[in-house]
Design an enzyme around this catalytic site. Sequence first.
Site, short mmCIF file in Angstrom:
data_model
loop_
_atom_site.label_atom_id
_atom_site.label_comp_id
_atom_site.label_asym_id
_atom_site.label_seq_id
_atom_site.Cartn_x
_atom_site.Cartn_y
_atom_site.Cartn_z
N CYS A 16 -13.79 -6.82 4.11
CA CYS A 16 -14.58 -7.73 4.56
C CYS A 16 -13.72 -8.64 5.74
CB CYS A 16 -15.45 -8.77 3.85
SG CYS A 16 -16.41 -8.05 2.67
N GLY A 42 -13.76 -4.23 8.23
CA GLY A 42 -15.31 -4.02 7.96
C GLY A 42 -15.94 -3.38 9.18
N ASN A 121 -15.36 -12.86 1.46
CA ASN A 121 -14.25 -11.90 1.59
C ASN A 121 -13.39 -11.91 0.27
OD1 ASN A 121 -11.08 -11.55 3.39
ND2 ASN A 121 -12.43 -9.96 2.38
N GLY A 122 -13.76 -10.65 -0.20
CA GLY A 122 -13.04 -10.72 -1.57
C GLY A 122 -13.71 -10.12 -2.56
N TYR A 261 -0.47 -3.29 5.89
CA TYR A 261 -1.51 -2.58 6.48
C TYR A 261 -2.92 -3.33 6.79
CZ TYR A 261 -5.21 1.00 6.82
OH TYR A 261 -6.02 2.05 7.21
#
Length: 485
Positions: A16, A42, A121-122, A261
Amino acid sequence: MPPSHPFDDDKLREECGVFGVVGVQDASTFVALGLHALQHRGQEAGGIVSHDPLLGFNQARRFGYVRDSFTSQKIMETLPGPISIGHVRYSTSGSKGQTALRDVQPFFGEFSMGGAAIAHNGNITNANALRRELIERGSIFQSSSDSECIIHLMARSLQRNIPERMEDALRRVEGAFSVVAMTQTKLIGVRDPLGVRPLVLGKIGDGWALSSETCALDIIGAEYVREIEPGEMVVIDDDGVESRFPFRPRKSRFCIFEHVYFSRPDSILGGRSVYETRENIGRELAKESPVDADLVCPVPDSGTPAAIGFSLESGIPYAMGIIRNQYMGRTFIEPTEQIRNMGVRLKLNVNRALIRNKRVILVDDSVVRGTTSRKIKEMILDAGAKEVHFRIASPPTAWPCFYGVDTPQREKLLAATMTEEEMCKHLAVDSLKFISLDGLYRAVGQANGRDSENPQYCDACFSGEYPVEPADMLEQGFQLKPAAE
Ligand code: SF4
């Protein structure tokens, strides 16, 4: 925007990205731009909520890329107002890979003191237990997403305003969360006590922005102010930014894989350029695992900065030995099995004239299942390379992530079942070396490497040491690393 790696199915995937703006006209257009810059976090779906003093809350959720929906005037006209938040997702818990529109965030809740929308997000590691408890107490869930628990916990709180209800709710939540939320007048940003996932604050004119990454502030012309601290909540309105620390303080454990990344190379993390960190990783790799060769080639695009670092450190020339087709869309490879099987060659092509008769070092960011590495090696050998040496810019990924990153089950991770030597044989390459965990820590600025007593980052996918117990997964039979392993 195409994924940042051509073999998306053999990579860990950030699930996300979140973005929010307050205090500017047509805030949702800034949010759409911000989400576009966060698209690498995402690509399945996105959503935007806005509030206008006359027209109230409005929302739009769509599948696909941000550019395909949120550039349409027809959609953007439905999202007026000076405050807005948005979310892009791969998929959080629940319906992985088969997202239903009801799972697309932001989620909205109507409370007695007004509405609120949240984008998360998570991953909530105790979501199953929370969901069971909430359902038993009468909550009716609309989605399969763990993030919806936050709205229901807020609904049950007895606090008198929304930020305080959110504090209450988030104190019950375990795991990793960077949340961007909004009320009619306030933009709210929160990071979990360990600060696993990123969240930054920006200033745009008289307004403010919150974003997963700084690259999305750049696109809207916002000035980067600072990171939201681990465990911090900021409540932003016309009066400015109010900072609170509602959780018990913990030592931070930011996701080290963001440096390797997930984050875009033009973002700043912890005051460091992601690009420079990746170049440092390449330098460390060259120091740790030198090899005699003629060329250093990145696996595009994510291996590029590390390959440049490897080349600079080793003195071995850098070359674009593999060229990526930038315009390869996903849909094109869907129609037939035959075309699907051509996938690798459709996405990448070897620069034959460069590779022939050369000893080639290939630098990639990670090895997950290993299927990609095999195919790339075959392509390089087919093109006439004399030797193929893999150098990997992360340690072996031997454990799944439970903090908002899509990872295969542990048994599917090549490094979970094989040693480095066995992986080298399995991939049938001349050599294979991963950066050490200490080397990675040095590259992100920890001169003395990893503090094994108190690791400075989350590195669970490499070390198997989870900073937050993955309660839901343990319930489902996941086995932690034995203490002595
Ligand atoms: S387990 Fe790995 S990918 Fe997940 S948060 Fe930790 S370092 Fe990042």
